[in-house]
Design a protein around this motif. Structure first.
Motif: not given
Lengths: 325, 510
Positions: B234, B45-46, B39-40, A66, B49, A251-254, B226-228, B35, B231-232, A68, A3, B42, A71, A280
């Motif tokens: 926010k 992470l923050p 994460l899998e 983070s 946690k 932007t797509t995740g897993q 995903g993790q983005d 956990r 960011t998007t 992508d 963070d 998507d 894990p 991003s």
């Protein structure tokens, strides 16, 4: 702590990046700037003060997650790093180099240019993917590229479902100067593909690109529809489609892994294109995909301009991803 | 391949449950798995946690260790925390303001802004009786404006006439002006897709926002993100000040981690979710349902609602009366099959049922397919009215005729008859057992697939008590089928004509 990363402030990071048209590596880096800043910055934050111990490794794993990478891949990369460097003083640069190396290693096998000069005329390329990943735009960019190489190109507006998808492709056809085969909205995509093949053959076209409607991979009926398009194409012209490209959104995740799996299985995808790497999003899922599937990555999209579709370069991608020098 | 999050957590907690008494280490190990699963899925992470911190604090407490059913306890805690993170229940769109009320749609390229604009317009028009104007401010993507215009035409929503060469800000002003003059209640401004880090475009949308002063600024985001997502969400929130999120493609098999992430980092509610390509495939967001779905507890509320919407009340009551008397003929079966298709087919139904995740998988593996429903309808519609009312009439020669009529085999006709027999038998028993007539038979038993379905006590409309019985996987290469009960005639069954497609115009109108 994750963070505390400086990149969490979105006003930072991209300010220094110029948007001028430089070399592609530079532009990819500019595009990946944020992810790299995040990853690199995070690692710097970790390693200037700590030895490579369990806590540090966990933080490192988190950073990869983070981006992508997923894990599982993140854990493997971290493990490898632990084997080699555990309890040793490691500089941030070193870690990035190792990281880039590992990522590049995984990606090395999948970098392959798209070869449309394999003696087929027309060389048929089918574009597939989930809704909104950038299929039509990618076709436009590819058409422009092939035209620049002096090839004759024909486009088939096979997205007969989404409103104005045909018009969108027609605009591209006008821009790059190539014919676009269309049918009415709600028309039959397979029939259109057939018509386009007949025309392309008759006119001696070098490359025929067939657009398709976006579809979620878990919609069996829509996947069947795609299979039908392919069957029709293959029936008309032996080995066609010669390339079936799956367009992935960075932007797509897993879920991208699932997309590849199903589209490969049901549409016989032969290669990947990853779009929207100028945002991003980090596109780290490509690493996970490279581990899992033996599919070449042909192009990456790093912007909305015609020239922003670039051949995939694993070294550059890996370096840009972890901000290594 | 990855399992879905509910499967994963299901497996983890199955393991926990089998072991009985729990040690602290067990809970910690299980939470580690949770956990990874998150994460899998998507979840950013923050957010993971933060969530895990809260879950752990409660899970390792006496609450779980002394519990008789520790697995259930852990599920409950995770569920509670998920629910809390996802926020309060469906807050509708805020259009309580002097008209015209502007709604601004923002988001990344390809997230589904234009389609969502049309869906919202349709919903406001039909449900809230609002007069809606849509305007495309997308001056960049080729044919983006035509796309909105076409969607407007398809759904009878007014769109702002296209004027070439105007900037987004110009169009916004023109739209507001037109809405005011022509007495529109709501004006939806659909903007071009933009990256959160694209300075020029973010400045443009800021400008539009200042001009329009929207009552709602909705971030349209892909649920497969995903993790983005962090960011998007926010960045858009900080730059444009979003009032809510619309998550699209919730009908995909993504595990929806983005919902958690976006809600957690912006604190803004997820107002609506897109669940399909049809213009009416837009639903309210219900955190407890999503949390429940994530944890494999099913989404029974959505199911009932969907059933109520689709099932015509009168038909349902008639059927219920018949079932009470133990009469259930092939016409009734045909009606049920139709209802089922209208509700999005077997798979979509199974996905919403508690404990049905595994069954759904088995169905996939068995090659079960919604096309089978259509085939069964075809068989029934090849029968004479007498045969439908009295299936006992069906002798060998009648079966041959029906099989020829629908282009299927006698075996398939037999299978349907057998299934009907089993169902009517079950309904007879149910009718005796329950005077309400609306009970839910054991789905899994009906399906002949083994495995009890937990939590099936929920009262469902009668139409739901349907299982395809002893149907096996259908053979490939179906010849043409005659018309179905609607009389609109099925085309020769192509692989494209699956029940879930929703791409046939006639279906969309229903």
């Amino acid at each position: 702590m994750a963070d505390d990363h400086p990149d969490r402030d979105p006003s930072e990071g991209e300010t220094g990046e110029d948007k001028k048209k430089g070399g592609w590596f530079k532009r990819l880096r500019a595009g990946l700037g944020r992810s790299a800043a995040n990853l690199g910055g995070g690692i710097t934050g970790i390693f200037t003060k700590a030895k490579l111990d369990d806590d540090t490794l966990e933080e490192l794993e988190d950073l990869l997650i983070s981006a992508d990478l997923g894990p599982a891949v993140a854990a493997r990369v971290t493990e490898k790093l632990a084997k080699e460097r555990y309890d040793k003083e490691v500089s941030p640069d070193e870690v990035r180099a190792v990281l880039a190396e590992q990522v590049a290693q995984i990606l090395d096998g999948v970098a392959a240019p798209l070869d449309v000069e394999r003696g087929h005329r027309p060389h048929v390329i089918l574009m597939v993917g989930v809704n909104g990943t950038g299929k039509t735009t990618t076709i436009g960019k590819l058409a422009s590229k092939f035209r620049a190489e002096g090839k004759s190109v024909m486009l088939a507006a096979g997205d007969t479902f989404r409103a104005a998808a045909v018009e969108q492709l027609a605009v591209w056809g006008e821009r790059v100067g190539c014919p676009v085969v269309t049918t009415k909205l709600e028309g039959d995509a397979a029939g259109l593909a057939y018509d386009a093949l007949v025309r392309a053959e008759a006119e001696g076209i070098d490359v025929l690109m067939i657009d398709t409607a976006g579809r979620l991979q878990n919609k069996a009926a829509l996947m069947d529809e795609l299979s039908k398009v392919i069957r029709v194409v293959t029936k008309k012209l032996g080995q066609a489609p010669h390339d079936t490209l799956l367009v992935l959104d960075a932007t797509t995740g897993q879920n991208a892994v699932q997309q590849i799996d199903v589209f490969k299985d049901q549409a016989g995808v032969t290669g990947l294109v990853m779009t929207k790497l100028d945002g991003s999003a980090r596109g780290g899922v490509l690493v996970a995909a490279a581990e899992k599937f033996d599919l070449p990555v042909h192009f990456v999209g790093v912007g909305e301009g015609v020239d922003d579709l670039q051949p995939f370069d694993p070294q550059a991608f890996a370096k840009a991803l972890v901000d290594a020098v | 391949m990855f399992d879905s999050l509910s499967d994963k957590l299901g497996a983890i907690f199955d393991g926990l449950q089998k072991r009985g008494a729990l040690k602290e280490a067990d809970v910690t190990a299980a939470l580690r798995e949770v956990r990874v699963a998150l994460l899998e899925a998507d979840v950013a992470l923050p957010v993971v946690k933060d969530l895990m911190g809260r879950v752990k604090a409660r899970a390792v407490g006496a609450e779980v260790l002394r519990s008789v059913t520790p697995g259930q306890q852990v599920i409950k805690i995770v569920h509670d925390e998920l629910k809390e993170t996802l926020g309060s229940d469906g807050q509708g769109l805020n259009i309580h303001r002097a008209p015209p009320v502007p709604i601004l749609m923002v988001g990344l390229q390809g997230s589904g802004k234009t389609t969502t604009s049309a869906k919202i317009a349709k919903r406001l028009t039909e449900r809230d009786k609002q007069k809606v104007l849509m305007a495309s401010l997308d001056t960049r993507r080729p044919a983006a404006m035509e796309q909105l215009k076409t969607l407007g035409e398809q759904n009878q929503i007014a769109t702002l006439p296209i004027v070439e060469g105007q900037t987004a800000a110009d169009i916004a002003k023109r739209a507001l002006q037109a809405a005011k003059l022509q007495g529109f209640d709501v004006v939806i401004l659909d903007t071009a897709g933009r990256m959160a880090i694209d300075e020029d475009l973010m400045a443009e949308v800021e400008q539009v926002r200042r001009i329009a002063d929207p009552a709602e600024t909705l971030l349209v985001a892909d649920s497969l993100t995903g993790q983005d997502a962090v960011t998007t969400a926010k960045t858009f929130d900080e730059r444009v000040g979003i009032t809510g999120v619309v998550l699209t493609r919730m009908d995909g098999d993504g595990r929806g981690g983005a919902a958690l992430s976006m809600r957690a980092v912006t604190g803004k509610p997820i107002k609506l979710v897109g669940v399909g390509e049809k213009a009416d495939a837009l639903e309210d967001f219900h955190p407890e349902r999503i949390a429940g779905r994530i944890l494999g507890m099913g989404d029974i509320v959505s199911l009932v609602e969907k059933a109520q919407e689709t099932f015509e009340q009168e038909k349902a009551e008639r059927l219920a009366r018949k079932m009470q008397k133990g009469r259930f003929d092939l016409d009734d079966l045909s009606t049920q099959l139709q209802q089922m298709r209208k509700m999005g087919g077997m798979k979509s139904l199974m996905g919403m049922m508690p404990g049905m995740g595994k069954l759904q998988k088995q169905m996939d593996e068995a090659g079960f397919d919604d096309r089978m429903i259509r085939r069964q309808e075809a068989i029934i519609s090849s029968m004479t009215p007498q045969e439908r009312r009295a299936p006992d009439l069906m002798n060998a020669s009648r079966k041959r005729r029906v099989a020829a009529g629908c282009g299927l085999t006698v075996q398939e006709v037999n299978r349907l008859l057998k299934m009907h027999k089993q169902m009517s038998g079950m309904m007879k028993r149910m009718g005796k057992a329950s005077k309400r007539g609306g009970g839910m038979p054991n789905m899994a038993a009906l399906m002949g697939m083994g495995g009890a379905a937990p939590g099936m006590g929920a009262k469902l409309p009668p139409g739901m008590g349907l299982g395809p019985g002893a149907m096996g996987p259908g053979g490939p290469g179906m010849p043409g089928l005659p018309g179905d009960g609607d009389g609109d005639g099925l085309p020769p069954l192509p692989p494209t004509g699956g029940a879930g497609s929703g791409r046939k115009p006639k279906r969309r109108k229903k």
